[in-house]
Design an enzyme around this catalytic site. Sequence first.
Site, short mmCIF file in Angstrom:
data_model
loop_
_atom_site.label_atom_id
_atom_site.label_comp_id
_atom_site.label_asym_id
_atom_site.label_seq_id
_atom_site.Cartn_x
_atom_site.Cartn_y
_atom_site.Cartn_z
N GLY A 113 0.83 -1.21 0.00
CA GLY A 113 0.00 0.00 0.00
C GLY A 113 0.86 1.25 0.00
O GLY A 113 2.10 1.18 0.02
N ASP A 127 0.93 -8.73 1.36
CA ASP A 127 -0.14 -7.87 0.85
C ASP A 127 -0.97 -8.71 -0.13
O ASP A 127 -0.41 -9.51 -0.88
CB ASP A 127 0.45 -6.66 0.13
N ASN A 128 -2.28 -8.53 -0.13
CA ASN A 128 -3.09 -9.29 -1.10
C ASN A 128 -3.33 -8.49 -2.38
O ASN A 128 -4.08 -8.93 -3.25
CB ASN A 128 -4.43 -9.71 -0.47
N THR A 141 -11.86 -7.59 6.99
CA THR A 141 -10.41 -7.42 6.92
C THR A 141 -9.89 -6.59 8.08
O THR A 141 -8.89 -6.93 8.71
CB THR A 141 -10.01 -6.74 5.59
N ALA A 166 -2.11 0.45 12.84
CA ALA A 166 -2.54 1.68 12.16
C ALA A 166 -4.02 1.94 12.41
O ALA A 166 -4.88 1.15 12.03
CB ALA A 166 -2.28 1.56 10.66
N TYR A 168 -15.98 2.41 8.59
CA TYR A 168 -14.52 2.38 8.58
C TYR A 168 -13.97 2.81 9.95
O TYR A 168 -13.11 2.15 10.53
CB TYR A 168 -14.01 3.28 7.45
N LYS A 204 -11.77 0.58 12.85
CA LYS A 204 -10.47 1.03 13.36
C LYS A 204 -10.51 1.22 14.88
O LYS A 204 -9.52 1.00 15.57
CB LYS A 204 -10.03 2.30 12.64
#
Length: 327
Positions: A10, A31-32, A95, A119, A151, A155
Amino acid sequence: MHILITGGAGFIGSHLADHHLAKGDQVYVVDNLSTGSIANLEPFRGHPAFRFAEADILHWNGLTQAVAWADRIYHMAAVVGVKKVLEDPVAVMATNMTGTERVLRAIHAGGWNPQVIIASTSEVYGFNAKSSFAETDHIVLPSAGRLRWAYAVTKLADEFLAFSYARKYGLHIVVVRLFNTIGPNQVGHYGMVVPSFVKQAVRNEPLTVYGEGTQTRSFCDVRDTVVALDSLAGCPEAWGEVVNVGNDQEISIRDLAERVVQRADSNSPIHFMSYKDAYGEEFDDVTHRRPVLNKLKALTGFEPVWDLDNTLDDLIERASAKIRRVA
Ligand code: UDP
């Protein structure tokens, strides 16, 4: 040092890889490639200290081994951005929460105690009328279940997962609330404003400001962000803490549009569009978002090197060079 970066293809993850390879560390990226891009890893291919696994953090069977190898883990793997959550909320929830829990569980089970960065995002401050945010400020989320906030909720769950593992098992985890981050290799596909404006300006295409453009943001160059993250991970006083990471210079989106057009010497017109047309639903945009950085500075002495104009000039030059190469 052995550095594991989840989501390392990313935008921020690949800059972390670059930063640590330059320091002589060994870097392992997983990473996917869903939102990350293999092109971001191209400069490191063939580097003897670099390794890449293409895998989804939810299912990667190399996780236990990689976690045992690592002295430090940056957990950046997440589906990011508000536009993305409106498109695919189910993937975002899975995810962002299950992925983080899986990583933390593997760290605990490994029995080692690597340094860990989890993060998070300034989005967690939510729909708050304040103009700048300190880590101790309250979180304000609308209760009506609007998906736009999913979102932020994932988080927040990650933050509490991290605190739980840090408190219960003494893991060396720092939760970072990343404010708006910009820099090379960021793409505008999911609405990110700076790469969108820069690309439009160098092509003399219209820039579109959502709402009236009076909303403000504070943008930090990713090359500063990675230095802050590196310092925090290695700072024992930061373990178990949540810390804002960003730059506190502030600009309205309307001024940003004008600034980009002017610095790119562009003929682009600036258009305005309602939030409803931009995001396809009733939308709560955050009016102001500026980090209070006292905690970050007290812990690490961090001072950003890049100011907004320098970053914009650099991004404009890179975008112009790309056009020249294609022509
Ligand atoms: N924005 C805009 N035009 C664009 C993309 C974004 O006016 O082409 C606005 C967006 O509505 C928000 C700000 O720019 O007010 C920053 O958007 P971004 O998605 O980059 O970050 P975030 O909303 O997460 O702060």
